[in-house]
Design a protein around this motif. Sequence first.
Motif, PDB file in Angstrom:
ATOM      1  N   VAL A  97      39.687   2.699 -97.397  1.00 26.38           N
ATOM      2  CA  VAL A  97      38.625   1.863 -97.943  1.00 26.38           C
ATOM      3  C   VAL A  97      39.252   0.513 -98.295  1.00 26.38           C
ATOM      4  CG1 VAL A  97      37.126   1.504 -99.947  1.00 26.38           C
ATOM      5  CG2 VAL A  97      37.197   3.729 -98.813  1.00 26.38           C
ATOM      6  N   ILE A  98      38.616  -0.569 -97.864  1.00 24.05           N
ATOM      7  CA  ILE A  98      39.120  -1.907 -98.135  1.00 24.05           C
ATOM      8  C   ILE A  98      38.830  -2.270 -99.594  1.00 24.05           C
ATOM      9  CG2 ILE A  98      39.012  -4.337 -97.488  1.00 24.05           C
ATOM     10  CD1 ILE A  98      40.102  -2.630 -95.275  1.00 24.05           C
ATOM     11  N   LEU A  99      39.863  -2.744-100.309  1.00 24.71           N
ATOM     12  CA  LEU A  99      39.711  -3.117-101.711  1.00 24.71           C
ATOM     13  C   LEU A  99      39.737  -4.618-101.938  1.00 24.71           C
ATOM     14  CD1 LEU A  99      42.090  -0.459-103.324  1.00 24.71           C
ATOM     15  CD2 LEU A  99      39.604  -0.352-103.143  1.00 24.71           C
ATOM     16  N   ALA A 100      40.657  -5.313-101.281  1.00 25.86           N
ATOM     17  CA  ALA A 100      40.815  -6.745-101.529  1.00 25.86           C
ATOM     18  C   ALA A 100      41.670  -7.355-100.429  1.00 25.86           C
ATOM     19  CB  ALA A 100      41.470  -6.976-102.895  1.00 25.86           C
ATOM     20  N   SER A 101      41.606  -8.680-100.331  1.00 20.44           N
ATOM     21  CA  SER A 101      42.530  -9.420 -99.471  1.00 20.44           C
ATOM     22  C   SER A 101      42.972 -10.661-100.220  1.00 20.44           C
ATOM     23  CB  SER A 101      41.872  -9.805 -98.146  1.00 20.44           C
ATOM     24  OG  SER A 101      40.889 -10.812 -98.335  1.00 20.44           O
ATOM     25  N   CYS A 102      44.162 -11.146 -99.906  1.00 20.26           N
ATOM     26  CA  CYS A 102      44.690 -12.315-100.599  1.00 20.26           C
ATOM     27  C   CYS A 102      45.746 -12.975 -99.721  1.00 20.26           C
ATOM     28  CB  CYS A 102      45.284 -11.895-101.944  1.00 20.26           C
ATOM     29  SG  CYS A 102      45.647 -13.270-103.053  1.00 20.26           S
ATOM     30  N   ASN A 103      45.461 -14.195 -99.279  1.00 21.46           N
ATOM     31  CA  ASN A 103      46.403 -14.981 -98.490  1.00 21.46           C
ATOM     32  C   ASN A 103      46.984 -14.206 -97.307  1.00 21.46           C
ATOM     33  OD1 ASN A 103      46.330 -17.522 -99.846  1.00 21.46           O
ATOM     34  ND2 ASN A 103      47.459 -16.605-101.538  1.00 21.46           N
ATOM     35  N   GLY A 104      46.118 -13.519 -96.586  1.00 16.62           N
ATOM     36  CA  GLY A 104      46.520 -12.859 -95.347  1.00 16.62           C
ATOM     37  C   GLY A 104      46.911 -11.409 -95.483  1.00 16.62           C
ATOM     38  N   LEU A 105      47.144 -10.942 -96.702  1.00 13.92           N
ATOM     39  CA  LEU A 105      47.450  -9.526 -96.921  1.00 13.92           C
ATOM     40  C   LEU A 105      46.189  -8.797 -97.344  1.00 13.92           C
ATOM     41  CD1 LEU A 105      50.888  -9.613 -98.801  1.00 13.92           C
ATOM     42  CD2 LEU A 105      50.423  -9.573 -96.329  1.00 13.92           C
ATOM     43  N   VAL A 106      46.079  -7.534 -96.952  1.00 15.91           N
ATOM     44  CA  VAL A 106      44.903  -6.726 -97.248  1.00 15.91           C
ATOM     45  C   VAL A 106      45.334  -5.507 -98.057  1.00 15.91           C
ATOM     46  CG1 VAL A 106      43.058  -5.307 -96.267  1.00 15.91           C
ATOM     47  CG2 VAL A 106      43.658  -7.483 -95.188  1.00 15.91           C
ATOM     48  N   CYS A 107      44.594  -5.220 -99.119  1.00 15.91           N
ATOM     49  CA  CYS A 107      44.854  -4.052 -99.959  1.00 15.91           C
ATOM     50  C   CYS A 107      43.751  -3.030 -99.729  1.00 15.91           C
ATOM     51  CB  CYS A 107      44.897  -4.472-101.425  1.00 15.91           C
ATOM     52  SG  CYS A 107      45.154  -3.113-102.585  1.00 15.91           S
ATOM     53  N   CYS A 108      44.134  -1.775 -99.531  1.00 12.44           N
ATOM     54  CA  CYS A 108      43.158  -0.710 -99.317  1.00 12.44           C
ATOM     55  C   CYS A 108      43.709   0.593 -99.886  1.00 12.44           C
ATOM     56  CB  CYS A 108      42.811  -0.574 -97.832  1.00 12.44           C
ATOM     57  SG  CYS A 108      44.213  -0.705 -96.709  1.00 12.44           S
ATOM     58  N   ARG A 109      42.856   1.597 -99.924  1.00 11.68           N
ATOM     59  CA  ARG A 109      43.273   2.905-100.448  1.00 11.68           C
ATOM     60  C   ARG A 109      42.824   4.004 -99.509  1.00 11.68           C
ATOM     61  NH1 ARG A 109      38.754   5.494-101.830  1.00 11.68           N
ATOM     62  NH2 ARG A 109      37.030   4.408-102.863  1.00 11.68           N
ATOM     63  N   SER A 110      43.441   5.167 -99.670  1.00  8.96           N
ATOM     64  CA  SER A 110      43.038   6.332 -98.891  1.00  8.96           C
ATOM     65  C   SER A 110      41.636   6.765 -99.299  1.00  8.96           C
ATOM     66  CB  SER A 110      44.035   7.480 -99.089  1.00  8.96           C
ATOM     67  OG  SER A 110      44.270   7.716-100.466  1.00  8.96           O
ATOM     68  N   CYS A 111      40.943   7.420 -98.385  1.00  8.03           N
ATOM     69  CA  CYS A 111      39.541   7.795 -98.609  1.00  8.03           C
ATOM     70  C   CYS A 111      39.408   9.042 -99.477  1.00  8.03           C
ATOM     71  CB  CYS A 111      38.853   8.040 -97.262  1.00  8.03           C
ATOM     72  SG  CYS A 111      38.609   6.556 -96.267  1.00  8.03           S
ATOM     73  N   PHE A 112      38.295   9.108-100.168  1.00  9.93           N
ATOM     74  CA  PHE A 112      37.914  10.326-100.881  1.00  9.93           C
ATOM     75  C   PHE A 112      36.903  11.094-100.039  1.00  9.93           C
ATOM     76  CE2 PHE A 112      38.955   7.468-104.550  1.00  9.93           C
ATOM     77  CZ  PHE A 112      40.074   8.161-104.970  1.00  9.93           C
ATOM     78  N   PRO A 113      36.873  12.427-100.109  1.00 11.81           N
ATOM     79  CA  PRO A 113      37.709  13.266-100.975  1.00 11.81           C
ATOM     80  C   PRO A 113      39.114  13.438-100.410  1.00 11.81           C
ATOM     81  CG  PRO A 113      36.298  14.640 -99.627  1.00 11.81           C
ATOM     82  CD  PRO A 113      35.915  13.229 -99.324  1.00 11.81           C
ATOM     83  N   THR A 114      40.060  13.747-101.306  1.00 12.52           N
ATOM     84  CA  THR A 114      41.434  13.969-100.895  1.00 12.52           C
ATOM     85  C   THR A 114      42.052  15.047-101.780  1.00 12.52           C
ATOM     86  OG1 THR A 114      43.610  12.937-100.598  1.00 12.52           O
ATOM     87  CG2 THR A 114      42.236  12.099-102.380  1.00 12.52           C
ATOM     88  N   GLN A 115      42.973  15.795-101.238  1.00 14.74           N
ATOM     89  CA  GLN A 115      43.632  16.869-101.970  1.00 14.74           C
ATOM     90  C   GLN A 115      44.957  16.427-102.568  1.00 14.74           C
ATOM     91  OE1 GLN A 115      42.079  19.803-102.493  1.00 14.74           O
ATOM     92  NE2 GLN A 115      40.354  18.908-101.352  1.00 14.74           N
ATOM     93  N   ARG A 116      45.323  15.175-102.374  1.00 11.94           N
ATOM     94  CA  ARG A 116      46.604  14.683-102.883  1.00 11.94           C
ATOM     95  C   ARG A 116      46.383  13.364-103.617  1.00 11.94           C
ATOM     96  NH1 ARG A 116      47.964  10.741 -99.283  1.00 11.94           N
ATOM     97  NH2 ARG A 116      47.110  10.854 -97.173  1.00 11.94           N
ATOM     98  N   PRO A 117      47.425  12.836-104.290  1.00  7.89           N
ATOM     99  CA  PRO A 117      47.265  11.558-104.991  1.00  7.89           C
ATOM    100  C   PRO A 117      46.796  10.442-104.039  1.00  7.89           C
ATOM    101  CG  PRO A 117      49.319  12.617-105.642  1.00  7.89           C
ATOM    102  CD  PRO A 117      48.767  13.422-104.506  1.00  7.89           C
ATOM    103  N   THR A 118      46.039   9.530-104.588  1.00  6.60           N
ATOM    104  CA  THR A 118      45.536   8.416-103.793  1.00  6.60           C
ATOM    105  C   THR A 118      46.683   7.493-103.383  1.00  6.60           C
ATOM    106  OG1 THR A 118      43.505   8.518-105.074  1.00  6.60           O
ATOM    107  CG2 THR A 118      43.859   6.540-103.756  1.00  6.60           C
ATOM    108  N   ILE A 119      46.642   7.036-102.146  1.00  5.25           N
ATOM    109  CA  ILE A 119      47.647   6.104-101.639  1.00  5.25           C
ATOM    110  C   ILE A 119      47.045   4.705-101.571  1.00  5.25           C
ATOM    111  CG2 ILE A 119      49.226   5.540 -99.752  1.00  5.25           C
ATOM    112  CD1 ILE A 119      49.891   8.159-101.050  1.00  5.25           C
ATOM    113  N   ILE A 120      47.753   3.725-102.136  1.00  8.10           N
ATOM    114  CA  ILE A 120      47.389   2.320-101.999  1.00  8.10           C
ATOM    115  C   ILE A 120      48.233   1.715-100.882  1.00  8.10           C
ATOM    116  CG2 ILE A 120      47.430   0.040-103.104  1.00  8.10           C
ATOM    117  CD1 ILE A 120      45.244   1.741-104.191  1.00  8.10           C
TER     118      ILE A 120
END
Length: 400
Positions: free
Chosen positions: A99-122
């Motif tokens: 899932v896309i969370l943010a972008s800043c000066n050419g870099l993109v921040c996102c996270r793993s999708c839910f549902p998930t059985q493990r800790p969320t990855i950024i």
Amino acid sequence: MENLRVMNGGDIPFDVLSRLPTKTLVEMRSVSKGWHELISDRSFVQAQFQKTGLTLSGFIFQEKYQKCLDDIKTFSYMPVNADSKVQKMVLGFLPEDVVILASCNGLVCCRSCFPTQRPTIIYVCNPLFEKWVSFEVAQLDRFSNIVLAFDPILDPVNTSTNFRIIRIQQLENEQEELHYTFKIYSSKTGTWKESNEVCYSKGNLLKNKGIYAKGILHWLTDTDQILAFDTEKELSLLISSPIPVLEFFINVPGTCIGESMGLLHFIMICEDGIIVWYLEDYFETKWMLKHSKRLQVIEEENPRIFFKLHKSMQQKLVAGMDPLMDPLAFKDEVLLMRVYSTIYFYHTETGKVMEVCNVASLGPNPYVDPSVIPYSLSLVPLNVSLSRFDSNSNINPSEN
């Protein structure tokens, strides 16, 4: 050509090439090995950013389900290039859907999708080069607010690429006072820390969350205020909007915030027209009117696109009805807006309107609080090291 390998700011080829736009330089990387090494060199990347900056490439649009807590795994990319069409995409070079969370000066921040059985990855990635770094975050849910702060000028990239991830949370103390707290992840240290800063506000965060401008993050709220957080000084500030949007109008105006020329902008669409301000002074909350165009004029200039636009905006909306005109995102003088069931680019410098696509082509849930994020091509490299996913990835310590 092959002798270009390592240069400095005093060399003529270095100086000339570093004045070219990113898109051109990406194509020139394939000319020769020497050119590839030069354009990939960190000192060159820093020089090119300082001389040319970044220009808006397009907008990323990702839907949300209305009631289901699962995430939608695809997104749409809308290039600002008039010759390019909207593309359905995923970041296929990452090890999982995101899932896309943010972008800043050419870099993109996102996270793993839910549902998930493990800790969320950024993930923080540069899609242009298909490189990323990643780390685990504990106790993250679908509604967590995560943003990215990255500035190659304030934190030069000629030696390394350092960024910050800010997690903002609204909590309630024993006195039942609502307030925001800030947790900061630094890629330089690979650790999270809790900021001592607390901002008391009853406002809920709206779209365009985490707009970054010259070291300061901004969030639009539903209380005629913008929450600002200085990522270096770790200080917050509540900024009044240029006009109280909850008063004086037939319908509540559509609003959004964005960045252009390093300045925070506030965009409002109401029955009077499209109005754009920029923030000149934070502490005096001094807004300057930058652009204003009446709906009657827009309708007259675009008769084939808009029909009875001004008249429709003059009518009172039924409670719960989607606004007829909705500003979705703003960057570099380009406003992405929805009018009825169609998406348009509106260029504030020229007042020109360009049709992008029908809302229905974006998926079955395009009206349900979508994430709409501007994106710019960037040559900025990411430091990468071996991980359990791939040599592209770098897993850092989890959040406490």
